[in-house]
Design an enzyme around this catalytic site. Structure first.
Site, PDB file in Angstrom:
ATOM      1  N   GLU A   1      22.685 -29.783  20.274  1.00  0.00           N
ATOM      2  CA  GLU A   1      21.263 -29.375  21.080  1.00  0.00           C
ATOM      3  C   GLU A   1      21.154 -29.710  22.197  1.00  0.00           C
ATOM      4  OE1 GLU A   1      17.254 -27.500  18.261  1.00  0.00           O
ATOM      5  OE2 GLU A   1      18.497 -30.169  18.011  1.00  0.00           O
TER       6      GLU A   1
ATOM      7  N   CYS B   1      13.500 -26.268  18.058  1.00  0.00           N
ATOM      8  CA  CYS B   1      14.674 -26.580  17.005  1.00  0.00           C
ATOM      9  C   CYS B   1      14.954 -24.923  17.671  1.00  0.00           C
ATOM     10  CB  CYS B   1      13.832 -27.112  16.226  1.00  0.00           C
ATOM     11  SG  CYS B   1      12.816 -26.586  15.164  1.00  0.00           S
TER      12      CYS B   1
ATOM     13  N   TRP C   1       6.924 -34.367  18.653  1.00  0.00           N
ATOM     14  CA  TRP C   1       5.899 -34.250  19.752  1.00  0.00           C
ATOM     15  C   TRP C   1       6.417 -32.700  20.279  1.00  0.00           C
ATOM     16  CZ3 TRP C   1       9.617 -32.319  23.121  1.00  0.00           C
ATOM     17  CH2 TRP C   1      10.760 -33.044  22.920  1.00  0.00           C
TER      18      TRP C   1
ATOM     19  N   GLU D   1      12.231 -29.761   8.031  1.00  0.00           N
ATOM     20  CA  GLU D   1      12.541 -28.046   9.450  1.00  0.00           C
ATOM     21  C   GLU D   1      13.720 -29.296  10.439  1.00  0.00           C
ATOM     22  OE1 GLU D   1      12.265 -25.044   9.005  1.00  0.00           O
ATOM     23  OE2 GLU D   1      10.864 -25.097   7.654  1.00  0.00           O
TER      24      GLU D   1
ATOM     25  N   LYS E   1       1.316 -38.577   9.557  1.00  0.00           N
ATOM     26  CA  LYS E   1       2.404 -39.307  10.695  1.00  0.00           C
ATOM     27  C   LYS E   1       2.007 -37.972  12.283  1.00  0.00           C
ATOM     28  CE  LYS E   1       5.212 -41.005  12.948  1.00  0.00           C
ATOM     29  NZ  LYS E   1       4.894 -41.470  13.885  1.00  0.00           N
TER      30      LYS E   1
HETATM   31  P1  ADP Z   1      12.423 -35.900  17.569  1.00  0.00           P
HETATM   32  O1  ADP Z   1      14.021 -36.050  18.303  1.00  0.00           O
HETATM   33  O2  ADP Z   1      11.994 -34.349  17.509  1.00  0.00           O
HETATM   34  O3  ADP Z   1      12.061 -37.034  18.313  1.00  0.00           O
HETATM   35  P2  ADP Z   1      12.704 -38.198  15.199  1.00  0.00           P
HETATM   36  O4  ADP Z   1      13.089 -37.261  14.258  1.00  0.00           O
HETATM   37  O5  ADP Z   1      13.198 -38.570  16.266  1.00  0.00           O
HETATM   38  O6  ADP Z   1      12.666 -36.084  16.594  1.00  0.00           O
HETATM   39  O7  ADP Z   1      11.223 -37.517  15.295  1.00  0.00           O
HETATM   40  C1  ADP Z   1      10.506 -37.116  14.585  1.00  0.00           C
HETATM   41  C2  ADP Z   1       8.948 -37.181  13.712  1.00  0.00           C
HETATM   42  O8  ADP Z   1      10.038 -38.670  12.619  1.00  0.00           O
HETATM   43  C3  ADP Z   1       8.279 -38.495  14.845  1.00  0.00           C
HETATM   44  O9  ADP Z   1       7.130 -38.470  14.070  1.00  0.00           O
HETATM   45  C4  ADP Z   1       9.012 -39.680  14.744  1.00  0.00           C
HETATM   46  O10 ADP Z   1       7.958 -40.756  15.024  1.00  0.00           O
HETATM   47  C5  ADP Z   1       9.843 -39.402  13.391  1.00  0.00           C
HETATM   48  N1  ADP Z   1       9.989 -40.705  12.864  1.00  0.00           N
HETATM   49  C6  ADP Z   1      11.311 -41.220  13.847  1.00  0.00           C
HETATM   50  N2  ADP Z   1      12.518 -42.090  13.159  1.00  0.00           N
HETATM   51  C7  ADP Z   1      11.374 -42.185  11.553  1.00  0.00           C
HETATM   52  C8  ADP Z   1      11.741 -43.069  10.308  1.00  0.00           C
HETATM   53  N3  ADP Z   1      13.089 -43.625  10.497  1.00  0.00           N
HETATM   54  N4  ADP Z   1      11.189 -42.860   9.508  1.00  0.00           N
HETATM   55  C9  ADP Z   1      10.107 -42.448   9.534  1.00  0.00           C
HETATM   56  N5  ADP Z   1       9.835 -40.954  10.506  1.00  0.00           N
HETATM   57  C10 ADP Z   1      10.580 -40.910  11.589  1.00  0.00           C
END
Ligand code: ADP
Length: 441
Positions: free
Chosen positions: A344, A247, A114, A213, A138
Site C-alpha cells: 500500500e 485503506c 489517524w 479492519e 484509544k
Molecule cells: P497506521 O499505519 O494506520 O498508523 P497502526 O496500526 O500503526 O496503523 O496504528 C493504528 C492504531 O493502532 C493507532 O491508534 C496506534 O496508536 C495503535 N497501535 C500501534 N501499535 C500498537 C500496539 N503495539 N498495540 C496497540 N495499539 C497499537
C-alpha cells in the site's frame, strides 16, 4: 469548542462498566440521547471539521464531510438498535420451545487510526452502544482531539457515565491492558495488518471476539468497454481522497490495452487540476501526508518504479511547498515487479498497469495477500457479474469509486481482516446469541 491537550499517561487498570441488563441503553426508541449525540455532531460540524483538519491535515471541506459521514453511523445504529430481534424456534420435542436471545457481548475495547479520526470511532461506537455494550477507546496518537471532542459531545448529549471512555497515551501500554483484561470481551481495531496480527495474538489467552479492519491493496480496473470519463472521475475519488491515505484507496490501476493511453492522458490532465496545500485554504484538494515516514514511503515507491522502467506522466516529486506535501502523481508502464504492486503506497500516487484480457487482470488483481476494497469499470452485464464474483475482496465498487456508507457492510477478507462494520451486519459483531431451552410446556 475548547480542548486541552491530553497527557501522555501510563495505562493503569481500566475501570469499565458492563451494560448488560437486557434493556438496551441505546436506541432511538428508548429516548433521544443517541439522536441528540448525532445532532450535536452535526450542529458542531464546522468546529469538529476544523479540529480534524488541524490535527490530520485533510482539506476542511473533506473534514466536514467526514463529520457528516461519522455522525451518520450514530444515527443509523440508533435506529438499528430497535431491530436487534431474537427468535423463537419450534422445539425438537413436544414439550419444548427454543428461544434465541440477543445480548450485548460485554465491554468493548477499540483502537482507531489517524486517517479518519472521527468516522473510524463512530463506526465502532454506534453499533457497540446499539448492542448494549460499553466502550473504551484509544484513538491514534496523531489525532486525539477529534476523539475527545466527540466524547465531550456524547457527555453533553447525556450518554450514561462510563458508557464511552477515551484513553490517550502509549499505544503499547493501553493495547496490552485492553487485550489482556478478561473484562474486555471484544476488541475492535482499525489499522495496519502488522499491529492487527499482534493484537490478535495478545487476545488469544482471553479468547476475545475480534473485529479487525486492516490494510488493503485495492485494484481499480478499467475495461475496454468502460465509460472513460466516469472511470477517471472514479479514479480521482478512489485514489486521491484523503491524499491517498485510506485503506480502500485504489492502489493499483489496471487499464486494458485498447484504452490505456487514452485513460492515462485523461487521468493525468484531471490530476493536474488538483490543488495541494494547507487544508484550511479555499479550493485545496490535497493536504500534507501525515508524517515524514509516509512521505519517505511515497518517494521510495516512485523511485523504485522509475528504476524498474516506470514513467512519470504527472507529478512525481515532493511538492514545492516543502513540508510533507507531495505532488499528485500518475505513473505509467508499471509492472508487477515494482513495490507499488505489492504494498500500500498510502499517498497520492496512481500507478497504471496494462492488461490484455479479463482472465489476466483477475489473476493480477487477486495476486495479493490483502482483500479489502476493489473497483472496476465496465458496461457488459455478464462481465460485471463474472468479475464481481471473481474478485477476492470484501467489497467491490462497480462503476463507482466511492463505496463507504453506514448502510453497507464494510470489511475485508484474507489479511485485510475479520468482521464487518456498518449495516445490520455491523451490529451482530457486538452481540452474543443465547439459546434458552424451555421445557415442561
Ligand atoms: P497506521 O499505519 O494506520 O498508523 P497502526 O496500526 O500503526 O496503523 O496504528 C493504528 C492504531 O493502532 C493507532 O491508534 C496506534 O496508536 C495503535 N497501535 C500501534 N501499535 C500498537 C500496539 N503495539 N498495540 C496497540 N495499539 C497499537
Amino acid at each position: 469548542m475548547e480542548l486541552e491537550r491530553p497527557e501522555e499517561e501510563e495505562c493503569s487498570l481500566i475501570s469499565m462498566t458492563h451494560h448488560c441488563s437486557g434493556k438496551l441503553p441505546w436506541s432511538a426508541a428508548s429516548g433521544s440521547k443517541p439522536i441528540r449525540w448525532f445532532e450535536l455532531m452535526m450542529e458542531n460540524q464546522d468546529d469538529l471539521g476544523r479540529i480534524l483538519t488541524a490535527e490530520q491535515g485533510k482539506p476542511l471541506a473533506e473534514a466536514k464531510g467526514e463529520i457528516a459521514y461519522g455522525a451518520s453511523f450514530i444515527e443509523w445504529f440508533a435506529e438499528e438498535a430497535r431491530r436487534v430481534y431474537g427468535d423463537i424456534i419450534p422445539g425438537h420435542q413436544k414439550d419444548k420451545r427454543i428461544l434465541v436471545m440477543k445480548q450485548p457481548i460485554g465491554v468493548v475495547a477499540a483502537i482507531t487510526p489517524w486517517n479518519f479520526p472521527n468516522a473510524m470511532i463512530t463506526r465502532k461506537a454506534g453499533p457497540a452502544f446499539a448492542a448494549g455494550c460499553a466502550m473504551v477507546l484509544k484513538p491514534a496518537s496523531q489525532t486525539p482531539f477529534s476523539a475527545i471532542a466527540i466524547a465531550i459531545l456524547a457527555e453533553r448529549a447525556g450518554l450514561p457515565k462510563g458508557l464511552f471512555s477515551v484513553l490517550t497515551g502509549s499505544a503499547r501500554a493501553i493495547g496490552a491492558e485492553m487485550t489482556s483484561s478478561p473484562v474486555v470481551r471484544k476488541l475492535t481495531f482499525t489499522g495496519s495488518t502488522e499491529v492487527g496480527a499482534e493484537l490478535y495474538k495478545q487476545s488469544a489467552p482471553t479468547i476475545k471476539k475480534l473485529g479487525l479492519e486492516l490494510g488493503g491493496n485495492a485494484p481499480f480496473i478499467v475495461f475496454d468497454d468502460a465509460d472513460l470519463d466516469a472511470a477517471v472521475e472514479g479514479a480521482l475519488i478512489a485514489k486521491f481522497r484523503n491524499n491517498g491515505q485510506t485503506c480502500v484507496c485504489a492502489n493499483r490501476l489496471y487499464v486494458q490495452d485498447g484504452v490505456y493511453d487514452a485513460f492515462a492522458d485523461k487521468l493525468s490532465k484531471a490530476v493536474a487540476t488538483l490543488k495541494t496545500g494547507n487544508g484550511f485554504d479555499e479550493g485545496i484538494n490535497l493536504g500534507p501526508l501525515i508524517d515524514e515516514a509516509a512521505l519517505t514511503k511515497v518517494e521510495e515507491h516512485v523511485a523504485d518504479a522509475l528504476a524498474k522502467g516506470g514513467r512519470i506522466v504527472a507529478g512525481g516529486h515532493r511538492h514545492q511547498l516543502g513540508g510533507r506535501f507531495y505532488e499528485a502523481t500518475v505513473l505509467a508502464d508499471v509492472t508487477p515487479a515494482m513495490a507499488v504492486a505489492k504494498e500500500e503506497t498510502f499517498g497520492p500516487v496512481a500507478p497504471l498497469f496494462r492488461f490484455k484480457d479479463e482472465a489476466d487482470v483477475i489473476t493480477q488483481a487477486n495476486d495479493t495477500e490483502f482483500g479489502l476494497a476493489s473497483y472496476f469499470y465496465a458496461k457488459d452485464l455478464a462481465r460485471v457479474f463474472r468479475v464481481a464474483e471473481a474478485l477476492e475482496y470484501g467489497m467491490v465498487g462497480v462503476n463507482t469509486g466511492l463505496i463507504s456508507t453506514a448502510e453497507a457492510p464494510f470489511g475485508g477478507v484474507k489479511l485485510s481482516g475479520l468482521g464487518r462494520e456498518g449495516s445490520r451486519y455491523g451490529i451482530e459483531e457486538f452481540i452474543e446469541i443465547k439459546y434458552v431451552c424451555l421445557g415442561g410446556i
